[in-house]
Enzyme design. Structure first.
Site, PDB file in Angstrom:
ATOM      1  N   ASP A  34      -4.140  -4.955   5.901  1.00 31.76           N
ATOM      2  CA  ASP A  34      -4.614  -5.746   4.770  1.00 31.76           C
ATOM      3  C   ASP A  34      -3.575  -6.820   4.428  1.00 31.76           C
ATOM      4  OD1 ASP A  34      -6.218  -6.583   2.684  1.00 31.76           O
ATOM      5  OD2 ASP A  34      -5.501  -5.066   1.276  1.00 31.76           O
ATOM      6  N   HIS A  66      -2.668  -0.877  -3.336  1.00 31.71           N
ATOM      7  CA  HIS A  66      -3.832  -0.009  -3.112  1.00 31.71           C
ATOM      8  C   HIS A  66      -3.685   1.267  -3.935  1.00 31.71           C
ATOM      9  CE1 HIS A  66      -4.261  -1.931   1.157  1.00 31.71           C
ATOM     10  NE2 HIS A  66      -4.744  -2.707   0.193  1.00 31.71           N
ATOM     11  N   MET A  87      -0.049   1.153   5.282  1.00 28.41           N
ATOM     12  CA  MET A  87      -0.841   1.397   6.492  1.00 28.41           C
ATOM     13  C   MET A  87      -1.816   0.251   6.709  1.00 28.41           C
ATOM     14  SD  MET A  87      -0.556   4.048   8.454  1.00 28.41           S
ATOM     15  CE  MET A  87      -2.052   4.746   9.124  1.00 28.41           C
ATOM     16  N   SER A 117       0.850  -1.196   0.000  1.00 28.41           N
ATOM     17  CA  SER A 117       0.000   0.000   0.000  1.00 28.41           C
ATOM     18  C   SER A 117       0.886   1.247   0.000  1.00 28.41           C
ATOM     19  CB  SER A 117      -0.943  -0.041   1.211  1.00 28.41           C
ATOM     20  OG  SER A 117      -1.842   1.049   1.169  1.00 28.41           O
ATOM     21  N   THR A 118       0.814   2.088   1.041  1.00 33.03           N
ATOM     22  CA  THR A 118       1.598   3.327   1.071  1.00 33.03           C
ATOM     23  C   THR A 118       3.086   3.028   0.906  1.00 33.03           C
ATOM     24  OG1 THR A 118       0.009   4.068   2.726  1.00 33.03           O
ATOM     25  CG2 THR A 118       1.907   5.485   2.355  1.00 33.03           C
TER      26      THR A 118
END
Length: 359
Positions: free
Chosen positions: A303, A207, A300, A180-181
């Site tokens: 997930d 993401h 973050m 993600s991030t």
């Protein structure tokens, strides 16, 4: 607790006011200043020392990309980019992440978005997330990208690990990666080091909203030996190809005769994400004919953790997590490691080599 200090950079006074109103409604942050172009932004970053900068991509005098480069070299600070959803906007956003932006938000309807309230919650959370980013790692990645010529790895000398019965398995293997991030840069560190002869297909969930994953795939494809593409419904998965889940769609696998194919759907988001790593991992867990290498990198939240539990329950799986040292945000890897199901914790530069050890 001290508040997160934010500098807002946008050439529209209306947008600056809107963003300021959204952020100051949250008790965790305070807006310390604003700037209307890139030149002004660089001065104010040095003068005000914000914890996070929100930076518009399209601005006069000095645009967001050029301002970002200067900020990251002169006064490294977590930056959240605001961009349009056009093809050009998506390409610029991927570029911005390569130059060190922590994350990005898409304006719902162009440069002046009267409906910015649609992404208010996302904006607030991304600013909070950026304030926790590993800025040392962002700076390190920047200097590495400037100073190194990409070296191709020699995988012929890698010894398979003895710690896992996984290696006793002959037959088909599948690599599944969730992030993600900070993920686009982590993916670049990993995917560009995979050889085109890799004996497995690679599935990726990053993401990102619709429209951006295509630009990410095109960029990674241009830098890599393996073929990288945005996954399409019905793609028959092939060894040596990386399939990136399209923004806004979950990625699953289904049998089509004797072949495995990509299945995309718009079932509800999981923990606010679509695509979700959990959904991809759970789908892969049902493939008893395949051994899996699962990888969870920077991001973050948590997930991928539930999906990892499912993978481990149902099959022969090696789990790799990115280390805290190199994660831009050590949320997803930390949650995975906490399950005690992770076999290897590696710095991002060693993840490709670790994948190849098991493939």
């Amino acid at each position: 607790m001290s508040k997160i200090k934010v500098l807002i950079v946008d050439d529209s006074a209306f947008m600056r006011k809107l963003i300021q109103d959204f952020l100051t409604e949250d008790p965790r942050m305070t807006v310390v200043g604003s700037a209307r172009n890139g030149e002004d932004a660089i001065k104010k970053v040095i003068e005000l020392e914000p914890d996070v900068v929100t930076l518009d991509v399209e601005m006069p005098i000095l645009n967001g990309i050029e301002a970002l480069k200067r900020i990251m070299s002169e006064k490294p600070t977590p930056v959240v980019m605001l961009s349009s959803t056009t093809k050009q906007g998506a390409e610029n956003t991927i570029l911005a992440i390569q130059y060190g932006a922590t994350d990005f938000i898409t304006k719902p309807s162009g440069a002046i978005s009267l409906d910015l309230h649609k992404v208010k919650e996302e904006l607030v959370e991304k600013v909070v997330s950026a304030s926790k980013a590993n800025i040392k790692q962002l700076v390190k990645l920047n200097s590495q990208e400037k100073n190194t010529v990409k070296k191709r790895m020699d995988y012929s000398k890698i010894e398979p690990s003895k710690k896992n019965q996984f290696n006793a398995l002959s037959g088909k293997k599948l690599v599944c990666i969730g992030t993600s991030t900070g993920g686009p840069r982590a993916l670049q560190q990993v995917i560009t080091k995979l050889p085109k002869t890799i004996d497995a297909p690679v599935l990726v969930v990053q993401h990102m909203p619709a429209g951006f994953t295509k630009s990410l795939a095109v960029r990674l494809d241009s830098l890599s030996e393996v073929h990288v593409k945005e996954a399409e419904e019905g793609d028959i998965i092939q060894k040596g190809t990386v399939y990136i889940a399209p923004g806004g769609l979950h990625l699953k696998l289904k049998w089509v005769g004797a072949n495995l194919a990509i299945q995309l759907d718009q079932s509800p988001p999981r923990n606010g994400h679509r695509p979700a790593v959990d959904v991809m991992f759970e789908s892969c867990s049902e493939l008893s004919a395949y051994a899996k290498i699962s990888v969870i990198m920077t991001g973050m939240g948590s997930d991928g953790t539930k999906g990892l539990i499912k993978l481990k329950e149902l099959g022969n799986v090696v789990a790799i997590a990115e280390s805290e040292e190199t994660s831009i945000v050590f949320g997803m890897p930390k949650a995975a490691i906490a399950t005690k199901l992770v076999d290897e914790v590696k710095n991002v530069d060693n993840i490709a080599e670790t994948i190849m050890k098991y493939v």
